[in-house]
Write a protein that holds these residues in place. Structure first.
Motif, short mmCIF file in Angstrom:
data_model
loop_
_atom_site.label_atom_id
_atom_site.label_comp_id
_atom_site.label_asym_id
_atom_site.label_seq_id
_atom_site.Cartn_x
_atom_site.Cartn_y
_atom_site.Cartn_z
N MET A 1 0.83 -1.21 0.00
CA MET A 1 0.00 0.00 0.00
C MET A 1 0.87 1.25 0.00
SD MET A 1 -3.09 -0.80 -0.27
CE MET A 1 -3.61 -2.49 -0.44
N ALA A 2 1.99 1.21 0.70
CA ALA A 2 2.89 2.36 0.72
C ALA A 2 3.43 2.64 -0.68
CB ALA A 2 4.03 2.13 1.70
N LEU A 3 3.81 1.61 -1.40
CA LEU A 3 4.28 1.82 -2.78
C LEU A 3 3.12 2.28 -3.66
CD1 LEU A 3 6.63 1.74 -4.76
CD2 LEU A 3 6.07 -0.67 -5.18
N PHE A 4 1.96 1.69 -3.46
CA PHE A 4 0.76 2.04 -4.22
C PHE A 4 0.46 3.54 -4.13
CE2 PHE A 4 -3.83 2.72 -4.36
CZ PHE A 4 -4.21 2.05 -5.50
N VAL A 5 0.53 4.12 -2.93
CA VAL A 5 0.17 5.53 -2.75
C VAL A 5 1.35 6.48 -2.96
CG1 VAL A 5 -1.74 4.97 -1.21
CG2 VAL A 5 0.48 5.57 -0.22
N SER A 6 2.52 5.95 -3.24
CA SER A 6 3.68 6.81 -3.48
C SER A 6 3.53 7.53 -4.82
CB SER A 6 4.97 5.97 -3.48
OG SER A 6 5.06 5.21 -4.68
#
Length: 82
Positions: A12-17
């Motif tokens: 999710m962190a990569l997704f929203v980056s």
């Protein structure tokens, strides 16, 4: 041997980056992006922002989460566990 999946919060962190979905960053860049995004937003906000994208743009969200999961699995799973 049991293979443990990558923590979904990392995906999710990569997704929203801000990392573009068409890019293929190396493992070091993925780890740095995930780390900085989690530090900046926290786990709950990563999930909240991802949920917003899925609600607003499900057509974009599906391909982006698949991209994020693949990159995180490559970058964050120990080589012997793949």
């Amino acid at each position: 041997m049991t293979i443990r999946p990558v923590d979904p919060a990392l995906c999710m962190a990569l997704f929203v980056s801000d990392t573009p979905c068409y890019s293929h960053p190396d493992a070091e860049t993925v780890r740095a992006t995930v780390s900085s995004t989690l530090s900046r937003l926290g786990r709950d906000e990563c999930y909240a922002q991802a949920a917003e994208v899925f609600g607003d743009r499900p057509d974009v969200a599906l391909s982006r989460i698949q991209w994020a999961r693949e990159l995180c699995e490559e970058a964050l799973t120990p080589a012997g566990a793949r």
